[in-house]
Scaffold this motif. Structure first.
Motif, short mmCIF file in Angstrom:
data_model
loop_
_atom_site.label_atom_id
_atom_site.label_comp_id
_atom_site.label_asym_id
_atom_site.label_seq_id
_atom_site.Cartn_x
_atom_site.Cartn_y
_atom_site.Cartn_z
N LEU A 217 -22.63 -21.73 -40.24
CA LEU A 217 -21.63 -20.68 -40.39
C LEU A 217 -21.91 -19.53 -39.42
CD1 LEU A 217 -19.24 -19.45 -41.96
CD2 LEU A 217 -20.91 -18.45 -43.53
N LYS A 218 -23.19 -19.16 -39.35
CA LYS A 218 -23.52 -18.05 -38.46
C LYS A 218 -23.22 -18.41 -37.00
CE LYS A 218 -27.11 -15.23 -39.11
NZ LYS A 218 -28.53 -14.92 -39.17
N ASN A 219 -23.58 -19.64 -36.63
CA ASN A 219 -23.30 -20.06 -35.26
C ASN A 219 -21.80 -20.05 -34.97
OD1 ASN A 219 -25.86 -20.27 -34.35
ND2 ASN A 219 -26.05 -22.46 -34.73
N GLN A 220 -21.03 -20.48 -35.96
CA GLN A 220 -19.57 -20.46 -35.80
C GLN A 220 -19.11 -19.02 -35.58
OE1 GLN A 220 -17.17 -22.57 -35.74
NE2 GLN A 220 -17.98 -24.51 -36.43
N GLN A 221 -19.65 -18.14 -36.41
CA GLN A 221 -19.22 -16.74 -36.31
C GLN A 221 -19.64 -16.12 -34.98
OE1 GLN A 221 -20.98 -15.03 -39.84
NE2 GLN A 221 -19.12 -15.35 -41.03
#
Lengths: 417, 191
Positions: B124-128
């Protein structure tokens, strides 16, 4: 949901997100879902933004950029405001650049990239003239076609380099040094794979000995290999330092270790020196080389009495060494260098840092005693006493002796008060 | 020739180093580089969205310009902020050029991961972060510069306004717009 206070203007909310909410805003946020969502989203964006890649390069890349900047700055340096160039020439230059860029891309698109024979041959910038016997190779790095390298093992060559474009490099590498060039003529002489001298005929050259200070040479300037310093005779023993000068004793001892090369390297350093020193790329692991290089630079500077510069090199070595053993060594020698440079505040700070960071280091006693004497001189007898006591049982006799002297000096000073 | 500045470079203030630079002192420039290169690299990486050779060129151009413009420093802002303003001008030209097509930040793939993050959190963080990096790149220069300066580099609104030659109110408004756009960019990525 209806709120009792009006929503702040976007720019006001934005300002308070940066500077912190006022009491009114805090109350408003508690009751306004929309503003509170804006607030949370902005905070999330900021927090996430700070985790974006920060583009920090490897130490070697940074060093290369630094060298390029300093070399260009030396060339471009002009104390007064820029001279005014007629706009016509600027426009003409811009047009020429634009045309050549277009021509470049057109030419490149016509080349058959699948056929290596169709690739443009790398362009050599240097012409070499041997003076008598000389052993060398002249190549263009396979990994970077803009990096032209002459590997000189012995003899003397005169090098003429045509001006280099942005990003292009030309270097002469010997077993113990590297000479970086930017469009110039010079003579370079090497014996037994070791650089002996560089004489610049025109332009600028940066000489980077592996164990010495970098030097930028201008036209008619010359670099000669420094003569090896002979070990200093033990003359200081006859002139035993007074108590007030005791703090110099350990620093001098440390410096003498350096000057006479009697400093006993740790196993890691020993391994490092056993390695054949060949600065020719490619090095698979840049970082260890960079930090060891910075450490060695610091040591070389200290050996040449350039303590302040040495401290900066050790600082850089610490920056790149992370938590390793080299950082510990660099931290100690940084403090010694500052002390030798007479920068007492920095020396005290860095000794404190060293003791906090490496309390179990084999050199902790030595650092403790050095710091003890600094504080003794500054009149902080209580702290000095603590430090001397900590070093009283050090494994090195010289350190124990100095710590005991320190304790006696404190006692004597207190009895006079 | 590199000659020593008056006094120890590491003990001199930024302003004194800059004054020495104005006299053509390359050692002072070297000291300024040692002091500020990390933040300049970071600033330029985030402004340009690149982390390759181009970044080195941008840093190089920035410090060369620092040397050339040192005599024009008026002390309206800190030296660090002033260097950022030079870097901002340089990166503006870069952004306009074709070069910006190259070197998108892919490094987000290898971002450090906190140990307490679960694989889902990491993804999720990488996506963000990817969304944010793209959003930042898509922002107009005016919005991007205030976001990078104020929110990422911690330069005050007053200094940012002074260095960009705009009113403080404009800084806060642009910052609001930038954050909003970036928030949306992250949300789009989430969906």
């Amino acid at each position: 949901m209806k709120t009792t206070t009006a929503c702040p203007l976007p720019r006001e909310l934005s300002r308070e997100i940066s500077l912190g909410p006022s009491r009114n805003t805090r109350m408003h946020l508690a009751e306004c879902e929309s503003c509170s969502a804006t607030w949370a989203s902005a905070k999330h964006v900021i927090e996430l933004g700070r985790q974006l890649p920060d583009g920090q390069p490897t130490t070697l890349r940074k060093e290369n950029t630094r060298s390029a900047i300093l070399s260009l700055a030396a060339k471009k340096s002009r104390p007064l405001a820029r001279s005014k160039t007629p706009s016509f020439w600027i426009a003409a230059a811009a047009a020429a650049i634009a045309l050549s860029t277009v021509a470049f891309f057109v030419m490149r698109s016509r080349l058959d990239v699948s056929n290596p024979a169709a690739q443009p041959a790398p362009e050599y910038h240097a012409t070499l003239h041997k003076s008598g016997e000389a052993t060398f190779s002249h190549t263009i790095s396979s990994s970077n076609t803009q990096d032209e390298i002459v590997r000189l093992k012995a003899g003397k060559v005169t090098v003429n380099v045509s001006p280099l474009k942005q990003g292009e490099r030309f270097r002469v590498i010997t077993g113990d040094a590297e000479i970086e060039v930017r469009g110039t003529s010079f003579e370079v002489s090497v014996e037994g794979d070791s650089l002996v001298s560089v004489q610049v005929l025109s332009g600028r050259v940066e000489v980077r000995p592996k164990n010495g200070l970098h030097k930028l040479l201008g036209p008619d300037e010359r670099w000669d290999r420094p003569e090896e310093k002979l070990p200093q005779p033990e003359i200081l023993k006859e002139q035993a330092p007074l108590v007030a000068d005791e703090d110099h004793m350990l620093e001098e001892a440390a410096e003498k270790e350096v000057a006479s090369n009697r400093y006993k390297p740790t196993p890691r350093e020993h391994r490092k020196r056993d390695k054949k020193q060949d600065p020719i790329p490619p090095e698979p692991d840049e970082e260890p080389q960079a930090r060891e290089y910075a450490f060695e630079q610091g040591w070389a500077a200290l050996r040449h009495g350039q303590s302040q510069i040495a401290a900066q090199h050790f600082e850089r070595a610490m920056e790149v060494a992370g938590d390793g053993e080299l950082a510990e060594d660099a931290s100690f020698w940084r403090a010694v260098a500052y002390a030798r440079a007479g920068m007492n505040t920095r020396a005290t700070e860095t000794l404190y840092y060293y003791l906090d960071r490496y309390p179990t280091s084999p050199r902790a006693g030595e650092a403790s005693t050095m710091l003890g004497w600094k504080l003794f001189k500054a009149g902080n007898l209580d702290k000095a006493k603590e430090l001397f006591e900590a070093a009283q049982n050090d494994q090195v006799a010289r350190v124990r002796e100095s710590a005991n002297k320190g304790l006696k000096a404190i006692q004597a000073k207190r009895s006079l008060q | 020739m590199i000659r020593p500045v008056d006094g120890a470079p590491d003990e001199m203030s930024d302003e004194a180093l800059l004054a020495a630079c104005a006299k053509g002192d390359t050692a002072a420039l070297g000291a300024l580089f040692n002091r500020h290169s990390s933040s300049v690299y970071r600033f330029l990486a985030r402004m340009s969205g690149t982390d390759n050779q181009d970044l080195d060129d941008l840093v190089q151009s920035t410090f060369i310009e620092v040397q050339l413009s040192a005599n024009r420093f008026r002390g309206n802002a800190s030296v660090r902020t002033w260097i950022f303003s030079i870097a901002a001008n340089i990166v503006q030209h870069y952004i306009r050029s074709e070069k910006r097509r190259r070197g998108l930040i892919d490094a987000v793939k290898t971002l450090p991961v906190r140990e307490d993050d679960t694989p889902d959190d990491v993804a999720l963080k990488n996506q963000q972060l990817k969304g944010l990096a793209r959003g930042l790149k898509a922002l107009s220069y005016n919005l991007r510069i205030v976001f990078v300066m104020c929110d990422l580099e911690g330069v005050s609104g007053v200094e940012t306004a002074r260095i960009l030659g705009i009113r403080q109110g404009t800084v806060w408004r642009r910052l609001h717009d930038a954050r909003k756009a970036l928030g949306k960019a992250i949300e789009r990525r989430d969906k």
